[in-house]
Design a protein around this motif. Structure first.
Motif, short mmCIF file in Angstrom:
data_model
loop_
_atom_site.label_atom_id
_atom_site.label_comp_id
_atom_site.label_asym_id
_atom_site.label_seq_id
_atom_site.Cartn_x
_atom_site.Cartn_y
_atom_site.Cartn_z
N GLY A 1 0.82 -1.20 0.00
CA GLY A 1 0.00 0.00 0.00
C GLY A 1 0.85 1.25 0.00
N ILE A 2 0.53 2.19 -0.87
CA ILE A 2 1.29 3.44 -0.99
C ILE A 2 0.31 4.60 -0.86
N TRP A 3 0.53 5.44 0.13
CA TRP A 3 -0.32 6.60 0.37
C TRP A 3 0.21 7.79 -0.43
N LEU A 4 -0.62 8.30 -1.33
CA LEU A 4 -0.30 9.51 -2.07
C LEU A 4 -0.80 10.70 -1.26
N ASP A 5 0.08 11.30 -0.53
CA ASP A 5 -0.24 12.40 0.39
C ASP A 5 0.06 13.72 -0.30
N ARG A 6 -0.80 14.11 -1.24
CA ARG A 6 -0.55 15.32 -2.02
C ARG A 6 -0.52 16.58 -1.14
N ALA A 7 -1.27 16.57 -0.07
CA ALA A 7 -1.34 17.75 0.80
C ALA A 7 -0.19 17.82 1.79
N GLY A 8 0.65 16.79 1.84
CA GLY A 8 1.77 16.77 2.77
C GLY A 8 1.35 16.72 4.22
N LEU A 9 0.28 15.97 4.51
CA LEU A 9 -0.23 15.90 5.88
C LEU A 9 0.70 15.13 6.80
N GLY A 10 1.30 14.06 6.31
CA GLY A 10 2.19 13.25 7.13
C GLY A 10 1.47 12.63 8.32
N GLY A 11 2.25 12.27 9.32
CA GLY A 11 1.67 11.77 10.55
C GLY A 11 1.32 10.30 10.56
N ARG A 12 1.68 9.55 9.52
CA ARG A 12 1.40 8.12 9.47
C ARG A 12 2.69 7.36 9.17
N PRO A 13 3.61 7.32 10.12
CA PRO A 13 4.93 6.74 9.86
C PRO A 13 4.91 5.26 9.52
N GLU A 14 3.80 4.58 9.83
CA GLU A 14 3.72 3.15 9.52
C GLU A 14 3.41 2.89 8.04
N LEU A 15 3.04 3.93 7.31
CA LEU A 15 2.67 3.77 5.91
C LEU A 15 3.79 4.22 4.97
N ILE A 16 3.88 3.58 3.82
CA ILE A 16 4.72 4.07 2.75
C ILE A 16 4.02 5.28 2.15
N ARG A 17 4.71 6.41 2.08
CA ARG A 17 4.07 7.67 1.71
C ARG A 17 4.88 8.37 0.63
N ILE A 18 4.20 8.88 -0.39
CA ILE A 18 4.79 9.78 -1.37
C ILE A 18 3.93 11.03 -1.41
N THR A 19 4.52 12.13 -1.84
CA THR A 19 3.75 13.38 -1.91
C THR A 19 3.47 13.80 -3.34
N GLY A 20 3.96 13.02 -4.30
CA GLY A 20 3.67 13.28 -5.71
C GLY A 20 3.96 12.02 -6.50
N LEU A 21 3.26 11.85 -7.61
CA LEU A 21 3.43 10.63 -8.40
C LEU A 21 4.80 10.53 -9.06
N GLU A 22 5.49 11.65 -9.21
CA GLU A 22 6.83 11.60 -9.79
C GLU A 22 7.80 10.78 -8.93
N GLN A 23 7.45 10.57 -7.66
CA GLN A 23 8.30 9.79 -6.76
C GLN A 23 8.06 8.28 -6.88
N LEU A 24 6.99 7.90 -7.56
CA LEU A 24 6.61 6.49 -7.59
C LEU A 24 7.56 5.60 -8.38
N PRO A 25 8.00 5.97 -9.58
CA PRO A 25 8.87 5.05 -10.33
C PRO A 25 10.13 4.64 -9.57
N GLY A 26 10.80 5.60 -8.94
CA GLY A 26 12.00 5.27 -8.19
C GLY A 26 11.70 4.36 -7.02
#
Length: 240
Positions: free
Chosen positions: A200-225
């Protein structure tokens, strides 16, 4: 097992639902002569969002149908419980016209689909209906990017139920461990996917954070890497 497919949410992940909904309801209320009924346009928009969230949640738990949640949103927003189904449907259809005129993908959607096209299979799992999401993706020009499209209205279950995620994996013919799910909701999407055995990958576009147990990206450009490192991403990761 390596990741072989990416399973996508649609609204507020690939498609900018929030912006389209705001523009659509504002234009609709103006056309209906209803803006003056509320203290401010922002208050009207907030009331619409609350009605949407409440009745969408009822649909998600199986309490009501896709069509009925739309009608109940209209009745609540207008404070008109006596509206017939036909009247509520007509009002909602007029709103849809304004909403659709504001449809747009996020700027990072097509670039990431292009970047991942040759190395991963792609499908959609949405808590909407196939009729709605198929039409939306076709109008936006990306339906052919996805080999399967599954939605709650037809599945009879909604994210975060494991059955919804497993149905999508079955459609791809892959075990959950080989599928990554990308969505904007930390619990419904990312946590639900993890609980069903997917990545599971959380796309956190708003940059809310606060869920360290989740894999989180803030934009889709980060997904390929992130996907191409594919060591189960190590410890829960945050990018951006």
């Amino acid at each position: 097992m390596p990741i072989r497919a990416v399973l996508w949410d649609v609204d507020d992940t690939l498609f900018d639902y929030a912006t389209a909904d705001t523009a659509g309801i504002r234009a609709h209320l103006a056309a209906e002569g209803l803006l003056g009924r509320y203290e401010t346009a922002d208050l009207a928009l907030e009331l619409w969002r609350r009605a949407t969230e409440r009745h969408w949640a009822r649909f998600g738990t199986g309490e009501t149908s896709f069509e009925e949640q739309r009608r109940d949103r209209v009745r609540e927003f207008l404070d008109a419980p006596a509206l017939t189904d036909a009247e509520a449907d007509a009002w909602f259809d007029r709103y849809i016209g304004h909403y659709e005129s504001a449809w747009a993908l996020f700027p990072d959607t097509v670039p990431v689909l292009d970047a991942l096209a040759h190395d991963y299979r792609h499908a959609v799992l949405s808590n909407s209906s196939v009729r709605n999401q198929d039409r939306k993706l076709r109008i936006l020009g990306v339906r052919d990017r996805f080999e399967a499209l599954l939605c709650a209205a037809e599945l009879g279950c909604s994210k975060p139920a494991p059955e919804a995620f497993h149905a999508a994996c079955d459609a791809l013919g892959l075990p959950p461990q080989e599928v990554a799910y990308v969505g904007d909701q930390p619990d419904i999407d990312a946590r639900g996917a993890v609980d069903a055995g997917l990545v599971g990958i959380w796309l956190d576009r708003a940059g809310l954070g606060g869920r360290p147990e989740l894999i989180r990206i803030t934009g889709l450009e980060q997904l390929p890497g992130l996907l191409r490192r594919d060591t189960r991403f190590g410890a829960p990761s945050t990018f951006g």
